[in-house]
Design a protein around this motif. Sequence first.
Motif, PDB file in Angstrom:
ATOM      1  N   LYS A 141      -5.953 -39.434  28.574  1.00 57.24           N
ATOM      2  CA  LYS A 141      -5.846 -38.788  27.272  1.00 57.24           C
ATOM      3  C   LYS A 141      -4.390 -38.575  26.893  1.00 57.24           C
ATOM      4  O   LYS A 141      -3.543 -38.313  27.756  1.00 57.24           O
ATOM      5  CB  LYS A 141      -6.586 -37.452  27.298  1.00 57.24           C
ATOM      6  CG  LYS A 141      -8.072 -37.591  27.530  1.00 57.24           C
ATOM      7  CD  LYS A 141      -8.706 -36.248  27.760  1.00 57.24           C
ATOM      8  CE  LYS A 141     -10.172 -36.405  28.153  1.00 57.24           C
ATOM      9  NZ  LYS A 141     -10.782 -35.108  28.503  1.00 57.24           N
ATOM     10  N   PRO A 142      -4.085 -38.675  25.604  1.00 54.56           N
ATOM     11  CA  PRO A 142      -2.699 -38.490  25.158  1.00 54.56           C
ATOM     12  C   PRO A 142      -2.275 -37.033  25.258  1.00 54.56           C
ATOM     13  O   PRO A 142      -3.108 -36.126  25.352  1.00 54.56           O
ATOM     14  CB  PRO A 142      -2.738 -38.953  23.702  1.00 54.56           C
ATOM     15  CG  PRO A 142      -4.133 -38.702  23.270  1.00 54.56           C
ATOM     16  CD  PRO A 142      -4.989 -38.976  24.473  1.00 54.56           C
ATOM     17  N   ASP A 143      -0.970 -36.804  25.217  1.00 51.85           N
ATOM     18  CA  ASP A 143      -0.435 -35.440  25.234  1.00 51.85           C
ATOM     19  C   ASP A 143      -0.602 -34.762  23.885  1.00 51.85           C
ATOM     20  O   ASP A 143      -0.605 -33.540  23.805  1.00 51.85           O
ATOM     21  CB  ASP A 143       1.041 -35.460  25.637  1.00 51.85           C
ATOM     22  CG  ASP A 143       1.229 -35.922  27.075  1.00 51.85           C
ATOM     23  OD1 ASP A 143       0.703 -35.239  27.965  1.00 51.85           O
ATOM     24  OD2 ASP A 143       1.881 -36.959  27.291  1.00 51.85           O
ATOM     25  N   TYR A 144      -0.693 -35.561  22.829  1.00 53.55           N
ATOM     26  CA  TYR A 144      -0.933 -34.961  21.514  1.00 53.55           C
ATOM     27  C   TYR A 144      -1.542 -35.994  20.580  1.00 53.55           C
ATOM     28  O   TYR A 144      -1.425 -37.209  20.787  1.00 53.55           O
ATOM     29  CB  TYR A 144       0.363 -34.397  20.912  1.00 53.55           C
ATOM     30  CG  TYR A 144       1.500 -35.395  20.770  1.00 53.55           C
ATOM     31  CD1 TYR A 144       1.573 -36.268  19.681  1.00 53.55           C
ATOM     32  CD2 TYR A 144       2.512 -35.452  21.725  1.00 53.55           C
ATOM     33  CE1 TYR A 144       2.610 -37.167  19.550  1.00 53.55           C
ATOM     34  CE2 TYR A 144       3.556 -36.347  21.610  1.00 53.55           C
ATOM     35  CZ  TYR A 144       3.612 -37.205  20.521  1.00 53.55           C
ATOM     36  OH  TYR A 144       4.641 -38.099  20.400  1.00 53.55           O
ATOM     37  N   TYR A 154      -1.214 -41.219  18.455  1.00 50.31           N
ATOM     38  CA  TYR A 154      -1.521 -40.743  19.799  1.00 50.31           C
ATOM     39  C   TYR A 154      -0.248 -40.828  20.636  1.00 50.31           C
ATOM     40  O   TYR A 154       0.316 -41.911  20.821  1.00 50.31           O
ATOM     41  CB  TYR A 154      -2.629 -41.583  20.425  1.00 50.31           C
ATOM     42  CG  TYR A 154      -3.887 -41.609  19.568  1.00 50.31           C
ATOM     43  CD1 TYR A 154      -4.773 -40.530  19.574  1.00 50.31           C
ATOM     44  CD2 TYR A 154      -4.173 -42.692  18.749  1.00 50.31           C
ATOM     45  CE1 TYR A 154      -5.918 -40.539  18.787  1.00 50.31           C
ATOM     46  CE2 TYR A 154      -5.319 -42.718  17.957  1.00 50.31           C
ATOM     47  CZ  TYR A 154      -6.179 -41.635  17.978  1.00 50.31           C
ATOM     48  OH  TYR A 154      -7.308 -41.643  17.198  1.00 50.31           O
ATOM     49  N   GLY A 155       0.214 -39.691  21.137  1.00 52.92           N
ATOM     50  CA  GLY A 155       1.495 -39.637  21.823  1.00 52.92           C
ATOM     51  C   GLY A 155       1.405 -39.333  23.298  1.00 52.92           C
ATOM     52  O   GLY A 155       0.661 -38.430  23.714  1.00 52.92           O
ATOM     53  N   TYR A 156       2.178 -40.071  24.072  1.00 51.92           N
ATOM     54  CA  TYR A 156       2.286 -39.860  25.516  1.00 51.92           C
ATOM     55  C   TYR A 156       3.735 -39.526  25.856  1.00 51.92           C
ATOM     56  O   TYR A 156       4.658 -40.269  25.503  1.00 51.92           O
ATOM     57  CB  TYR A 156       1.864 -41.119  26.288  1.00 51.92           C
ATOM     58  CG  TYR A 156       0.394 -41.449  26.190  1.00 51.92           C
ATOM     59  CD1 TYR A 156      -0.494 -41.028  27.174  1.00 51.92           C
ATOM     60  CD2 TYR A 156      -0.104 -42.174  25.111  1.00 51.92           C
ATOM     61  CE1 TYR A 156      -1.851 -41.327  27.086  1.00 51.92           C
ATOM     62  CE2 TYR A 156      -1.453 -42.475  25.017  1.00 51.92           C
ATOM     63  CZ  TYR A 156      -2.319 -42.050  25.999  1.00 51.92           C
ATOM     64  OH  TYR A 156      -3.661 -42.337  25.904  1.00 51.92           O
ATOM     65  N   LYS A 157       3.936 -38.397  26.520  1.00 50.50           N
ATOM     66  CA  LYS A 157       5.268 -38.014  26.964  1.00 50.50           C
ATOM     67  C   LYS A 157       5.540 -38.687  28.300  1.00 50.50           C
ATOM     68  O   LYS A 157       5.071 -38.241  29.345  1.00 50.50           O
ATOM     69  CB  LYS A 157       5.375 -36.493  27.064  1.00 50.50           C
ATOM     70  CG  LYS A 157       5.208 -35.804  25.713  1.00 50.50           C
ATOM     71  CD  LYS A 157       5.306 -34.286  25.835  1.00 50.50           C
ATOM     72  CE  LYS A 157       5.134 -33.634  24.466  1.00 50.50           C
ATOM     73  NZ  LYS A 157       5.212 -32.149  24.535  1.00 50.50           N
ATOM     74  N   ILE A 158       6.309 -39.771  28.238  1.00 54.45           N
ATOM     75  CA  ILE A 158       6.523 -40.604  29.430  1.00 54.45           C
ATOM     76  C   ILE A 158       7.432 -39.901  30.432  1.00 54.45           C
ATOM     77  O   ILE A 158       7.124 -39.776  31.611  1.00 54.45           O
ATOM     78  CB  ILE A 158       7.141 -41.958  29.032  1.00 54.45           C
ATOM     79  CG1 ILE A 158       6.313 -42.619  27.921  1.00 54.45           C
ATOM     80  CG2 ILE A 158       7.250 -42.877  30.245  1.00 54.45           C
ATOM     81  CD1 ILE A 158       4.894 -42.876  28.283  1.00 54.45           C
ATOM     82  N   THR A 159       8.594 -39.481  29.957  1.00 54.85           N
ATOM     83  CA  THR A 159       9.559 -38.738  30.760  1.00 54.85           C
ATOM     84  C   THR A 159      10.130 -37.645  29.855  1.00 54.85           C
ATOM     85  O   THR A 159       9.728 -37.494  28.710  1.00 54.85           O
ATOM     86  CB  THR A 159      10.707 -39.641  31.247  1.00 54.85           C
ATOM     87  OG1 THR A 159      11.471 -40.088  30.099  1.00 54.85           O
ATOM     88  CG2 THR A 159      10.188 -40.853  31.991  1.00 54.85           C
TER      89      THR A 159
END
Length: 430
Positions: A141-144, A154-159
Amino acid sequence: MKKFLLYFLCLISLTSCSLFPRDNTKSVKEHTGKKAEEHQITPPDDKEPNHSLLENTMELAQEGKVATSNFAVHMNSINDVKKQWGPAANTDQIGGIYYANYPAKHTVFGYNAKNILVDIRSYDEQLHQLTYPQIVKTLGKPDYLRTNQDDQIYGYKITQQFELRFIVPKNTEKVDHISLLSPNDTVATTTPPYILPIKGVSKNLSVTAWQNMQNWRNQMIQVAKNHQNFVFLNGPNKKRVALTFDDGPDLMNTPSIIETLANYHLKGNFFFIGEKVKKYPEVVQKAYTNGNLVLSHSYFHHDLSKLQAVEIKTDLAQTEEEIFEVIGKKPALLRPPYGAVNNTVITTAAQNGYKIVLWSIDTLDWSQMESSNIEYNVLKNIRNGDIILMHSDDDKVQTAKALPHIIEELTRKGFEIVDLQTLLGQKAYK
């Protein structure tokens, strides 16, 4: 402050229908009162995700990269891109972020005021087959989740440095493009740009002409804001100014101005007309030999904003060839006649390796020609970073007469008089 940063980061997300839309985003929590992690979508069993594509996308994202380029956000500059790929097909600006579109490469680069890449958009055809459920099945699931008009983001916080976003139009439910962002680099671009209002008066202008000029001046301020790093009215907020001369060369005033600049050990900037360069090459050579910049003012002094892109390209090519024949260099700075610019002029200039240089002080030496008024317009209005417009064609005797006093007074006031390459930090020649 946190709310402001969230709004700003939301603002710069792109939609699928436009490269540079306004982004009115809201988080899942704002829409539903729930966190993004509670947004439940179960991938259908009959559609297996492309694991290798998604895993490769995630691996590249950890390095700040996307599959369509070798450049990395936070690490490369837009100058690195231009050096390898050439000028962008078109450019635009939102807030403090500037965008360069390379459609043949399926990529859009966003960069900040320091030219550092802060956002890379990939429109790779392989991505268009992906759906949100497939993304979740591989990446979790994405972070937001945010909405932007007709898109889901759909956002993923990679680092701590990088975020990866999948932009999915609601009408297709498949990925339109991905966006790899370095949010920390975008925050530093919120300082308002240093763009000066254009100064200079003439009592010889009619009420209508003056109003038209004021309207143009206001429009150019907005153009400079929207096309920073491509259209310049002035230089940075430093105690430096540049003297520029249009419409030459001729056999009398241009040589006189060249001699005055040499006597004060200064470099000027001559925006020459191509057909006159061909007629008076020895004057052009003298200007260049004395260390002045020889730049483009078009070939026939036609209004470029009324021409088609192919006509503008031909005009610029003719002018630079005439200049090249004399000095062995092709100019990279252009001043369109009358300061007439539109999107076609800006885009065509950029595609052909030009930046556009206008002015922030107009001496109006073509309207009220007395040397006293020319001097007044400069010395009354002078500010850090000013680009001063004068002319050097055959009826500008009073301009040549006013120049020594202008130089002496600017020097007395503590201003350093430099060429445009020094003032703007832009290459004068290709």
